[in-house]
Design an enzyme around this catalytic site. Sequence first.
Site, PDB file in Angstrom:
ATOM      1  N   HIS A 129       0.843  -1.212   0.000  1.00  0.00           N
ATOM      2  CA  HIS A 129       0.000   0.000   0.000  1.00  0.00           C
ATOM      3  C   HIS A 129       0.876   1.260   0.000  1.00  0.00           C
ATOM      4  O   HIS A 129       0.643   2.209   0.746  1.00  0.00           O
ATOM      5  CB  HIS A 129      -0.949  -0.004   1.198  1.00  0.00           C
ATOM      6  CG  HIS A 129      -2.000  -1.074   1.113  1.00  0.00           C
ATOM      7  ND1 HIS A 129      -3.210  -0.876   0.492  1.00  0.00           N
ATOM      8  CD2 HIS A 129      -2.004  -2.355   1.556  1.00  0.00           C
ATOM      9  CE1 HIS A 129      -3.922  -1.997   0.556  1.00  0.00           C
ATOM     10  NE2 HIS A 129      -3.216  -2.908   1.192  1.00  0.00           N
ATOM     11  N   TYR A 154       4.235  -4.030  10.966  1.00  0.00           N
ATOM     12  CA  TYR A 154       4.206  -2.585  10.761  1.00  0.00           C
ATOM     13  C   TYR A 154       5.394  -1.907  11.447  1.00  0.00           C
ATOM     14  O   TYR A 154       5.914  -0.899  10.966  1.00  0.00           O
ATOM     15  CB  TYR A 154       2.911  -1.990  11.310  1.00  0.00           C
ATOM     16  CG  TYR A 154       1.655  -2.414  10.593  1.00  0.00           C
ATOM     17  CD1 TYR A 154       1.694  -3.001   9.329  1.00  0.00           C
ATOM     18  CD2 TYR A 154       0.414  -2.231  11.173  1.00  0.00           C
ATOM     19  CE1 TYR A 154       0.538  -3.391   8.681  1.00  0.00           C
ATOM     20  CE2 TYR A 154      -0.758  -2.610  10.531  1.00  0.00           C
ATOM     21  CZ  TYR A 154      -0.686  -3.190   9.283  1.00  0.00           C
ATOM     22  OH  TYR A 154      -1.845  -3.565   8.654  1.00  0.00           O
TER      23      TYR A 154
END
Length: 323
Positions: A29, A299
């Site tokens: 993304h 993340y």
Amino acid sequence: MASGGDLYEQLVEAANAIYGSHPHRRALHAKGTWCEGSFTASSEAGQLCRATHFQGDPVPALVRFSNGSGDPESHDAGRDARGMAVKLRPENGDETDILAVTTPAFATRTTEEFLELLRLRRPDPETGQPDLEKLGAFLGAHPESQPAVQATITSEPPASFAQLSYHSPHSFKLVDAAGEGTWVRYRWRPEAGEAHIPDDEARERGRDYLREELAERLRGGPAGFELLLQIPAEGDPVDDPTAVWPDDRQLIVAGRLEVTEIVDDPESGGRIEVFDPVRIVDGIELSDDPILHARPRAYSVSAYRRLGIEVPNPSTPPATAGS
């Protein structure tokens, strides 16, 4: 699983092997459009959940629409999953994140399987294509992966970020004032309806047509989304992100998000924003979904790399990540 590095570092490296390594960008993304808006919950949401952002007061929202690819220069015409990440920031409460994508489910049940799938998608340097025989064998051995994969490759490009439905593959328990809990999955439903366009038309619109279309749309007024809560029936799994709950399950309108304007990328000056679905508040609980629990560690690795800092401990999020 091959040796060499932490599992979550390997995930980031496997994504980079597909799309290339792009300093200061997300591993997946990577290309996104940032917006601001406001979320207002319905009375039904307040009855189901005591969380601050579900009590009916307007809540400021930071929104990021994105292509699923890890290439920040990708053409918007690509057949790709799209993402909608929403960070809700109540004035008198802790912030929380809702992450959703256009696919109805996640591709794998475990982090190790996701790493295997990413590695199989790595293109051969000579052909520029992955080994389709090995990829097909993986999908044959993992039929639970097919809904996510099929949804991605069979969907034509979107007409607009504002004309897509976005689904959370993860389940959360909403807890009310009396301590009673209800399992749900989130879904964003566009008020403008869903719309796709042919591949050649999308290609002709230009590399960044989704951002350009959204900017033009917002000049005429906000883009609205309803937040829906899908309620499972008995037997629907709450800890399997590959499982698609049937469409006949009850849907409750939990509120409305107004996306009002595109804003400059807030990730500058050594600061980044991390959207993490396990960033929850009082009134919301997590399922045992292993992919959900793996996200913050992956993340964290990606965030440190984007900041250009050596990863000291993948389980510790960087202090400058934004919260």
